[in-house]
Write a protein that holds these residues in place. Sequence first.
Motif, PDB file in Angstrom:
ATOM      1  N   LEU A 286      16.907  -5.499  -9.304  1.00 27.40           N
ATOM      2  CA  LEU A 286      17.026  -6.980  -8.894  1.00 27.40           C
ATOM      3  C   LEU A 286      16.735  -6.475  -6.846  1.00 27.40           C
ATOM      4  O   LEU A 286      16.954  -5.744  -6.836  1.00 27.40           O
ATOM      5  CB  LEU A 286      18.366  -7.434  -8.658  1.00 27.40           C
ATOM      6  CG  LEU A 286      19.322  -7.645  -9.680  1.00 27.40           C
ATOM      7  CD1 LEU A 286      20.506  -8.493  -9.778  1.00 27.40           C
ATOM      8  CD2 LEU A 286      18.712  -9.093 -10.792  1.00 27.40           C
ATOM      9  N   GLY A 287      16.009  -7.986  -6.530  1.00 26.43           N
ATOM     10  CA  GLY A 287      16.252  -7.682  -4.957  1.00 26.43           C
ATOM     11  C   GLY A 287      14.909  -7.206  -4.470  1.00 26.43           C
ATOM     12  O   GLY A 287      14.664  -6.815  -3.716  1.00 26.43           O
ATOM     13  N   THR A 288      14.545  -7.203  -5.267  1.00 31.33           N
ATOM     14  CA  THR A 288      12.724  -6.290  -5.455  1.00 31.33           C
ATOM     15  C   THR A 288      11.858  -6.982  -5.266  1.00 31.33           C
ATOM     16  O   THR A 288      11.306  -8.001  -6.024  1.00 31.33           O
ATOM     17  CB  THR A 288      12.412  -5.200  -6.119  1.00 31.33           C
ATOM     18  OG1 THR A 288      12.468  -5.356  -7.218  1.00 31.33           O
ATOM     19  CG2 THR A 288      13.027  -3.533  -5.772  1.00 31.33           C
ATOM     20  N   ASN A 289      10.852  -7.061  -4.594  1.00 32.46           N
ATOM     21  CA  ASN A 289       9.265  -7.514  -4.042  1.00 32.46           C
ATOM     22  C   ASN A 289       8.162  -6.926  -3.302  1.00 32.46           C
ATOM     23  O   ASN A 289       7.480  -7.807  -2.739  1.00 32.46           O
ATOM     24  CB  ASN A 289       9.619  -9.044  -3.058  1.00 32.46           C
ATOM     25  CG  ASN A 289       8.955 -10.010  -3.171  1.00 32.46           C
ATOM     26  OD1 ASN A 289       8.855  -9.954  -4.527  1.00 32.46           O
ATOM     27  ND2 ASN A 289       8.497 -10.206  -1.980  1.00 32.46           N
ATOM     28  N   PRO A 290       7.905  -6.281  -4.291  1.00 34.80           N
ATOM     29  CA  PRO A 290       6.787  -5.501  -3.900  1.00 34.80           C
ATOM     30  C   PRO A 290       5.427  -6.488  -4.899  1.00 34.80           C
ATOM     31  O   PRO A 290       5.791  -6.351  -5.732  1.00 34.80           O
ATOM     32  CB  PRO A 290       7.233  -3.996  -4.700  1.00 34.80           C
ATOM     33  CG  PRO A 290       7.780  -4.257  -6.124  1.00 34.80           C
ATOM     34  CD  PRO A 290       8.543  -5.257  -5.623  1.00 34.80           C
ATOM     35  N   HIS A 291       3.814  -5.808  -4.219  1.00 33.24           N
ATOM     36  CA  HIS A 291       3.126  -6.767  -4.399  1.00 33.24           C
ATOM     37  C   HIS A 291       3.033  -6.388  -5.778  1.00 33.24           C
ATOM     38  O   HIS A 291       2.254  -5.185  -6.122  1.00 33.24           O
ATOM     39  CB  HIS A 291       2.115  -6.889  -4.285  1.00 33.24           C
ATOM     40  CG  HIS A 291       0.972  -7.283  -4.283  1.00 33.24           C
ATOM     41  ND1 HIS A 291       1.082  -8.766  -4.449  1.00 33.24           N
ATOM     42  CD2 HIS A 291      -0.414  -6.892  -4.249  1.00 33.24           C
ATOM     43  CE1 HIS A 291      -0.617  -8.813  -4.226  1.00 33.24           C
ATOM     44  NE2 HIS A 291      -1.223  -7.893  -5.134  1.00 33.24           N
ATOM     45  N   ARG A 292       2.154  -6.724  -7.275  1.00 30.33           N
ATOM     46  CA  ARG A 292       2.288  -6.302  -8.239  1.00 30.33           C
ATOM     47  C   ARG A 292       0.623  -6.320  -8.343  1.00 30.33           C
ATOM     48  O   ARG A 292      -0.464  -6.754  -7.816  1.00 30.33           O
ATOM     49  CB  ARG A 292       2.994  -7.627  -9.242  1.00 30.33           C
ATOM     50  CG  ARG A 292       4.315  -6.947  -9.487  1.00 30.33           C
ATOM     51  CD  ARG A 292       4.937  -6.045 -10.283  1.00 30.33           C
ATOM     52  NE  ARG A 292       6.208  -5.180 -10.359  1.00 30.33           N
ATOM     53  CZ  ARG A 292       6.414  -4.751 -10.531  1.00 30.33           C
ATOM     54  NH1 ARG A 292       5.395  -4.351 -12.138  1.00 30.33           N
ATOM     55  NH2 ARG A 292       7.931  -4.191 -10.882  1.00 30.33           N
ATOM     56  N   ILE A 293      -0.395  -5.672  -9.795  1.00 27.74           N
ATOM     57  CA  ILE A 293      -1.700  -5.982  -9.140  1.00 27.74           C
ATOM     58  C   ILE A 293      -1.865  -5.485 -11.183  1.00 27.74           C
ATOM     59  O   ILE A 293      -0.523  -4.780 -11.505  1.00 27.74           O
ATOM     60  CB  ILE A 293      -1.840  -4.716  -8.371  1.00 27.74           C
ATOM     61  CG1 ILE A 293      -1.777  -4.286  -7.186  1.00 27.74           C
ATOM     62  CG2 ILE A 293      -3.664  -4.477  -9.177  1.00 27.74           C
ATOM     63  CD1 ILE A 293      -1.200  -2.735  -6.941  1.00 27.74           C
ATOM     64  N   LEU A 294      -3.080  -6.275 -11.494  1.00 26.10           N
ATOM     65  CA  LEU A 294      -2.987  -5.879 -12.475  1.00 26.10           C
ATOM     66  C   LEU A 294      -4.615  -5.793 -13.129  1.00 26.10           C
ATOM     67  O   LEU A 294      -5.366  -6.168 -12.728  1.00 26.10           O
ATOM     68  CB  LEU A 294      -2.459  -7.517 -13.436  1.00 26.10           C
ATOM     69  CG  LEU A 294      -2.777  -7.133 -15.183  1.00 26.10           C
ATOM     70  CD1 LEU A 294      -2.000  -6.076 -15.550  1.00 26.10           C
ATOM     71  CD2 LEU A 294      -2.829  -8.107 -16.456  1.00 26.10           C
TER      72      LEU A 294
ATOM     73  N   LEU B 284      -5.782  -0.910 -19.268  1.00 21.74           N
ATOM     74  CA  LEU B 284      -5.681  -1.866 -18.107  1.00 21.74           C
ATOM     75  C   LEU B 284      -3.879  -1.276 -18.536  1.00 21.74           C
ATOM     76  O   LEU B 284      -3.264  -0.425 -18.830  1.00 21.74           O
ATOM     77  CB  LEU B 284      -4.943  -2.997 -19.510  1.00 21.74           C
ATOM     78  CG  LEU B 284      -4.069  -4.208 -18.134  1.00 21.74           C
ATOM     79  CD1 LEU B 284      -5.290  -4.981 -17.609  1.00 21.74           C
ATOM     80  CD2 LEU B 284      -4.361  -5.417 -19.423  1.00 21.74           C
ATOM     81  N   VAL B 285      -3.833  -1.582 -16.832  1.00 23.91           N
ATOM     82  CA  VAL B 285      -2.647  -0.529 -16.390  1.00 23.91           C
ATOM     83  C   VAL B 285      -1.380  -2.201 -14.700  1.00 23.91           C
ATOM     84  O   VAL B 285      -2.341  -3.052 -14.407  1.00 23.91           O
ATOM     85  CB  VAL B 285      -2.080   0.458 -15.235  1.00 23.91           C
ATOM     86  CG1 VAL B 285      -2.661   1.603 -16.098  1.00 23.91           C
ATOM     87  CG2 VAL B 285      -3.437   0.265 -14.047  1.00 23.91           C
ATOM     88  N   GLU B 286      -0.438  -1.799 -14.819  1.00 20.70           N
ATOM     89  CA  GLU B 286       0.135  -2.833 -14.388  1.00 20.70           C
ATOM     90  C   GLU B 286       0.647  -2.507 -12.853  1.00 20.70           C
ATOM     91  O   GLU B 286       1.038  -0.589 -13.204  1.00 20.70           O
ATOM     92  CB  GLU B 286       1.761  -3.672 -14.699  1.00 20.70           C
ATOM     93  CG  GLU B 286       1.689  -4.581 -13.141  1.00 20.70           C
ATOM     94  CD  GLU B 286       3.141  -5.485 -14.758  1.00 20.70           C
ATOM     95  OE1 GLU B 286       3.377  -6.549 -13.580  1.00 20.70           O
ATOM     96  OE2 GLU B 286       3.650  -5.473 -15.505  1.00 20.70           O
ATOM     97  N   ALA B 287       0.656  -2.326 -11.632  1.00 24.10           N
ATOM     98  CA  ALA B 287       1.626  -1.541 -10.524  1.00 24.10           C
ATOM     99  C   ALA B 287       1.746  -2.347  -9.681  1.00 24.10           C
ATOM    100  O   ALA B 287       1.896  -3.553  -9.819  1.00 24.10           O
ATOM    101  CB  ALA B 287      -0.110  -0.609 -10.072  1.00 24.10           C
ATOM    102  N   GLU B 288       2.384  -1.152  -8.315  1.00 20.36           N
ATOM    103  CA  GLU B 288       2.485  -2.347  -7.825  1.00 20.36           C
ATOM    104  C   GLU B 288       2.455  -1.758  -5.992  1.00 20.36           C
ATOM    105  O   GLU B 288       2.200   0.144  -6.821  1.00 20.36           O
ATOM    106  CB  GLU B 288       4.466  -2.485  -7.454  1.00 20.36           C
ATOM    107  CG  GLU B 288       4.863  -1.559  -7.822  1.00 20.36           C
ATOM    108  CD  GLU B 288       6.502  -1.754  -7.633  1.00 20.36           C
ATOM    109  OE1 GLU B 288       6.900  -2.325  -7.973  1.00 20.36           O
ATOM    110  OE2 GLU B 288       7.341  -0.469  -7.384  1.00 20.36           O
ATOM    111  N   GLN B 289       2.281  -2.610  -5.047  1.00 22.13           N
ATOM    112  CA  GLN B 289       2.031  -1.576  -3.993  1.00 22.13           C
ATOM    113  C   GLN B 289       2.741  -0.819  -3.530  1.00 22.13           C
ATOM    114  O   GLN B 289       4.103  -0.705  -3.311  1.00 22.13           O
ATOM    115  CB  GLN B 289       1.997  -2.492  -2.570  1.00 22.13           C
ATOM    116  CG  GLN B 289       1.832  -2.112  -2.052  1.00 22.13           C
ATOM    117  CD  GLN B 289       1.892  -3.363  -0.231  1.00 22.13           C
ATOM    118  OE1 GLN B 289       1.570  -4.749  -1.049  1.00 22.13           O
ATOM    119  NE2 GLN B 289       2.051  -2.846   0.700  1.00 22.13           N
ATOM    120  N   SER B 290       2.103   0.716  -2.757  1.00 24.82           N
ATOM    121  CA  SER B 290       3.193   1.591  -2.451  1.00 24.82           C
ATOM    122  C   SER B 290       2.931   1.852  -1.564  1.00 24.82           C
ATOM    123  O   SER B 290       1.811   1.997  -0.919  1.00 24.82           O
ATOM    124  CB  SER B 290       3.705   2.690  -2.995  1.00 24.82           C
ATOM    125  OG  SER B 290       1.868   3.296  -3.831  1.00 24.82           O
ATOM    126  N   GLY B 291       3.859   2.043   0.271  1.00 26.02           N
ATOM    127  CA  GLY B 291       3.764   2.343   1.361  1.00 26.02           C
ATOM    128  C   GLY B 291       3.540   1.013   1.542  1.00 26.02           C
ATOM    129  O   GLY B 291       3.241  -0.119   1.170  1.00 26.02           O
TER     130      GLY B 291
END
Length: 464
Positions: free
Chosen positions: A138-146, A184-191
């Motif tokens: 819960l409570g995380t909001n990183p930008h997601r990339i597909l 195909l990968v799902e990723a999230e912004q880091s940094g």
Amino acid sequence: MNPIPSKAEILAWIADHPGAAAKRDIAKAFGIKGAARIELKRILKELEEDGAIERRRRSFRDPTKLPPVAMLTVLAPDRDGDVFARPVEWQGEDPAPRVLFIAKKGDAAVGEGDRILAKITEVAGEDHGYEARLIRKLGTNPHRILGIFRKGAEGGRIVPIDKGADLEWMVAAGATLDARDGELVEAEQSGPKVRMGLPRARIVDRLGDPTAPRAVSLIAIHQHGIPDDFPDDAIAEADGAKPAPLGDREDLCHLPFVTIDPADARDHDDACFAHADDDPKNEGGHIVWVAIADVAHYVTPQSALDREARRRGNSTYFPDRVVPMLPERLSGDLCSLHEGVVRPVLAVWMKLDAKGRKVSHRFTRAMIRSVASLNYTEVQAAQDGQPNDRCAPLMEPVIAPLYAAYEATKTARAMRQPLDLDLPERRIEIGEDGHVKSVAFRDRFDAHRLIEEFMILANVAAAE
């Protein structure tokens, strides 16, 4: 006649049998009969006055026990590397129990301070009282990339599948999750966000072949513009939400409300309870309660959450995932009527006559504590004479009265002669490899119709 058990023996038995702790169950377990039941009643009353147990209509529970589903705050790893968590909501007078977090393969990474929704299991013989397994973070909001991963000498890049995205993402060597070139990968912004150069991301899920079944729903989400990221201000509002206080609400926690949903349901939006009407002027009548989670307590007009929910309009369901209308902190926790947890609701009390016709009703904002999260199949099996361990203690006080009220509504329904659209619902079963195992019709039980009929009654009351 067996001797009357001690208070310690009774408490130990209740702790071992939380789902079957009615007075008659305790008496049966210890072989107490006849006049000895009076002494048992006295002991239970003393335990209740001491705060060792609390009454739930016809059963008792230990108020110092964690519910089967709870929200936890993750603590820093100890010197042995074990990760513990503490419950966010704790009502006991003693210090909150130690909860060991057990991660399984594929779980999202958690760190100190993260809040999670977890399935709780009580354990014995350990230096901790409970173990937790992740349901949601819960409570995380990183930008997601597909996108498609392109392997490089020092990690690689992700080429987004979104038509409007012309920016690639850099992936460091230690953040590729061993993805292969072309996957195909799902990723999230880091940094932090960068002004110059390519933004950085870390891969959180490998979906394999872009044409594989597991990838279809994610691609559909992105290609159809279904919003699956929440704005930061909406997440901040959800994170800042606190459990609703009793305040001016009606306290209905003594009533044994239950939720009845599909077996694969993850959230519980509504609960119900019924009993025979004791009004002599309404012989053969019933009282039906329907309660829905009070989302409006948390989502106020013109707030960021309200604007985002209006933009989405609804949650979007796929065979293998759901894109919720509200952040997980609300949809999966504070606005979900989990078993054993006090939650705010908007409830309607309805008086039915012997033929199932609604005589009167009233609405109230209230607090309830669901005594069980049941599914349609087990409830129907219980009514048909094959109750499982969860349903057996609920037959007399909960399940049988619900069906009795439903039988009455069938008479009223036949008199109304409504358009009856009992349409089949298909269930898509996805295997661990992401492929469709089967597409079959869901079984339709009276348990489904019972809930539907009570919801129709509640909507009629609201319309009136």
